[in-house]
Motif scaffolding. Structure first.
Motif, short mmCIF file in Angstrom:
data_model
loop_
_atom_site.label_atom_id
_atom_site.label_comp_id
_atom_site.label_asym_id
_atom_site.label_seq_id
_atom_site.Cartn_x
_atom_site.Cartn_y
_atom_site.Cartn_z
N LEU A 48 29.17 32.68 44.16
CA LEU A 48 28.45 33.58 45.03
C LEU A 48 27.12 33.92 44.36
CD1 LEU A 48 28.37 35.46 47.54
CD2 LEU A 48 29.47 37.20 46.10
N PRO A 49 26.00 33.41 44.90
CA PRO A 49 24.71 33.74 44.31
C PRO A 49 24.25 35.14 44.72
CG PRO A 49 24.39 32.31 46.20
CD PRO A 49 25.88 32.51 46.04
N ARG A 50 23.26 35.64 44.00
CA ARG A 50 22.66 36.94 44.30
C ARG A 50 23.70 38.05 44.32
NH1 ARG A 50 20.86 33.03 47.18
NH2 ARG A 50 22.04 33.56 49.03
N ALA A 51 24.58 38.04 43.31
CA ALA A 51 25.62 39.06 43.21
C ALA A 51 25.92 39.33 41.74
CB ALA A 51 26.89 38.59 43.92
N LEU A 52 26.42 40.52 41.48
CA LEU A 52 26.85 40.92 40.14
C LEU A 52 28.32 41.30 40.19
CD1 LEU A 52 23.84 43.26 39.26
CD2 LEU A 52 24.27 40.95 38.35
N LEU A 53 29.02 41.11 39.07
CA LEU A 53 30.44 41.42 38.99
C LEU A 53 30.65 42.58 38.02
CD1 LEU A 53 33.11 40.31 40.18
CD2 LEU A 53 33.37 39.00 38.08
N TYR A 54 31.41 43.56 38.45
CA TYR A 54 31.71 44.74 37.63
C TYR A 54 33.21 44.86 37.44
CZ TYR A 54 26.99 46.65 37.93
OH TYR A 54 25.65 46.85 37.79
N GLU A 55 33.59 45.42 36.30
CA GLU A 55 34.99 45.72 36.04
C GLU A 55 35.43 46.86 36.92
OE1 GLU A 55 35.92 46.38 31.93
OE2 GLU A 55 34.79 44.63 31.30
N GLY A 56 36.66 46.80 37.36
CA GLY A 56 37.28 47.87 38.13
C GLY A 56 38.57 48.27 37.44
N PRO A 57 39.35 49.11 38.08
CA PRO A 57 40.62 49.55 37.48
C PRO A 57 41.71 48.48 37.61
CG PRO A 57 40.31 50.57 39.62
CD PRO A 57 39.07 49.76 39.34
N GLY A 58 41.56 47.38 36.88
CA GLY A 58 42.52 46.28 36.95
C GLY A 58 42.11 45.18 37.90
N TYR A 59 40.98 45.32 38.55
CA TYR A 59 40.44 44.32 39.46
C TYR A 59 38.93 44.50 39.50
CZ TYR A 59 40.98 48.41 42.50
OH TYR A 59 40.96 49.67 43.02
#
Length: 166
Positions: A48-59
């Motif tokens: 997925l371009p033009r996106a950032l990934l962040y940590e969540g509470p187990g997901y």
């Protein structure tokens, strides 16, 4: 930047589209077998371009941004599209476009298929797919104090014990 289009039900502009997943729904992750077993006809790596990934509470959470999120493109098996769409909406706590209690928004985005367009790699180079992005309130919180997942690959950086997530 590609505009995101949100559609609440299976009868809109996104009807029949594949799904892009990037967390516990990935092959080998806890929710893959629970929600996707015998419900997919095809699964392949995608970005997925033009996106950032962040940590969540187990997901994880993906949001719009200047980066790339690695995951998988899933095509629903014949006859189960509506069922799969409903299951994923429930898992991702998507109640409808812009609903104030949404955890994620389901949007249509262009997803890149690595190797597509190369000899033996297939085509097209990108496809439109449903993607669950963090809802507005979650996105605001992540932008101000979230933990970015380096490289946009959640499976290599996640906290153990997730239950929810794309």
């Amino acid at each position: 930047m590609t505009a995101a289009v949100t559609t609440a039900g299976p009868g809109g502009p996104g009807a029949g589209l594949p799904f892009f997943v990037y967390g516990t729904l990935l092959p080998g992750e806890p929710n893959h077998d629970l929600f996707l077993r015998d419900r997919t006809a095809e699964e392949r790596p995608a970005v997925l371009p033009r996106a950032l990934l962040y940590e969540g509470p187990g997901y994880p959470y993906a949001i719009e941004g200047h980066g790339r999120v690695h995951g998988a493109l899933l095509v629903a098996a014949p006859g189960v599209y509506g069922e799969l769409l409903g299951l994923l909406d429930q898992l991702e706590e998507f109640l409808g476009p812009g609903h104030p209690r949404n955890l994620y928004e389901r949007v249509v985005r262009e997803v890149e298929l690595p190797g597509a367009g190369e000899p033996g790699g297939g085509a097209p180079g990108s496809v439109r797919a449903w993607v669950y992005l963090a809802a507005a309130a979650v996105t605001r919180s992540l932008r101000t104090g979230g933990v970015l997942v380096p490289g946009g690959r959640w499976t290599t950086a996640r906290a153990p014990g997730g239950a929810n997530a794309p």
